[in-house]
Design a protein around this motif. Structure first.
Motif, PDB file in Angstrom:
ATOM      1  N   UNK A  76     -30.332  39.699  18.329  1.00 19.60           N
ATOM      2  CA  UNK A  76     -29.297  39.571  17.171  1.00 19.60           C
ATOM      3  C   UNK A  76     -29.956  40.105  15.947  1.00 19.60           C
ATOM      4  N   UNK A  77     -31.233  40.180  15.731  1.00 16.29           N
ATOM      5  CA  UNK A  77     -31.967  40.738  14.596  1.00 16.29           C
ATOM      6  C   UNK A  77     -31.597  42.075  14.828  1.00 16.29           C
ATOM      7  N   UNK A  78     -31.768  42.722  15.969  1.00 16.09           N
ATOM      8  CA  UNK A  78     -31.478  44.166  15.979  1.00 16.09           C
ATOM      9  C   UNK A  78     -30.137  44.626  15.662  1.00 16.09           C
ATOM     10  N   UNK A  79     -29.085  43.785  15.807  1.00 15.68           N
ATOM     11  CA  UNK A  79     -27.818  44.033  15.598  1.00 15.68           C
ATOM     12  C   UNK A  79     -27.427  43.728  14.178  1.00 15.68           C
ATOM     13  N   UNK A  80     -28.144  42.919  13.456  1.00 10.08           N
ATOM     14  CA  UNK A  80     -27.777  42.369  12.108  1.00 10.08           C
ATOM     15  C   UNK A  80     -28.838  43.039  11.186  1.00 10.08           C
ATOM     16  N   UNK A  81     -29.640  43.619  11.295  1.00 10.58           N
ATOM     17  CA  UNK A  81     -30.800  44.236  10.395  1.00 10.58           C
ATOM     18  C   UNK A  81     -30.208  44.499   9.103  1.00 10.58           C
ATOM     19  N   UNK A  82     -28.988  45.336   9.094  1.00 10.89           N
ATOM     20  CA  UNK A  82     -28.297  45.836   7.945  1.00 10.89           C
ATOM     21  C   UNK A  82     -28.055  44.770   6.830  1.00 10.89           C
ATOM     22  N   UNK A  83     -27.523  43.634   7.556  1.00 11.98           N
ATOM     23  CA  UNK A  83     -27.000  42.651   6.607  1.00 11.98           C
ATOM     24  C   UNK A  83     -28.161  41.708   5.802  1.00 11.98           C
ATOM     25  N   UNK A  84     -29.531  41.990   6.440  1.00 19.07           N
ATOM     26  CA  UNK A  84     -30.576  41.150   5.668  1.00 19.07           C
ATOM     27  C   UNK A  84     -31.244  42.138   4.909  1.00 19.07           C
ATOM     28  N   UNK A  85     -31.182  41.790   3.516  1.00 19.38           N
ATOM     29  CA  UNK A  85     -31.632  42.591   2.571  1.00 19.38           C
ATOM     30  C   UNK A  85     -33.123  43.027   2.738  1.00 19.38           C
ATOM     31  N   UNK A  86     -34.067  41.962   3.177  1.00 16.14           N
ATOM     32  CA  UNK A  86     -35.373  42.372   3.078  1.00 16.14           C
ATOM     33  C   UNK A  86     -35.731  43.330   4.238  1.00 16.14           C
ATOM     34  N   UNK A  87     -34.913  43.367   5.505  1.00 19.80           N
ATOM     35  CA  UNK A  87     -35.252  44.263   6.348  1.00 19.80           C
ATOM     36  C   UNK A  87     -34.678  45.793   6.170  1.00 19.80           C
TER      37      UNK A  87
END
Length: 58
Positions: A3-14
């Motif tokens: 999930x982290x790999x798929x949604x990293x672009x939605x998390x501003x910090x990452x």
């Protein structure tokens, strides 16, 4: 991890760290390899390794 790999672009910090997206896609596979290496320390071979199977010896 997937999930982290798929949604990293939605998390501003990452997204602001500047790590390429290919690295985020590799995270699940890398963690799986680490987990397998960590748990394989206690693994042992079967007792009958190298002994051919014989039906009559049962």
């Amino acid at each position: 991890m997937k999930t982290l790999a798929a949604s990293y672009s939605g998390i501003a910090f990452l997204n602001n760290i500047g790590i390429p997206n290919n690295v985020y896609k590799m995270i699940p596979y890398i963690t799986t390899l680490i987990a397998l290496a960590w748990t394989s320390k206690n693994a042992s071979a079967p007792k009958a390794v190298g002994i051919p199977y014989d039906k009559g010896s049962r």
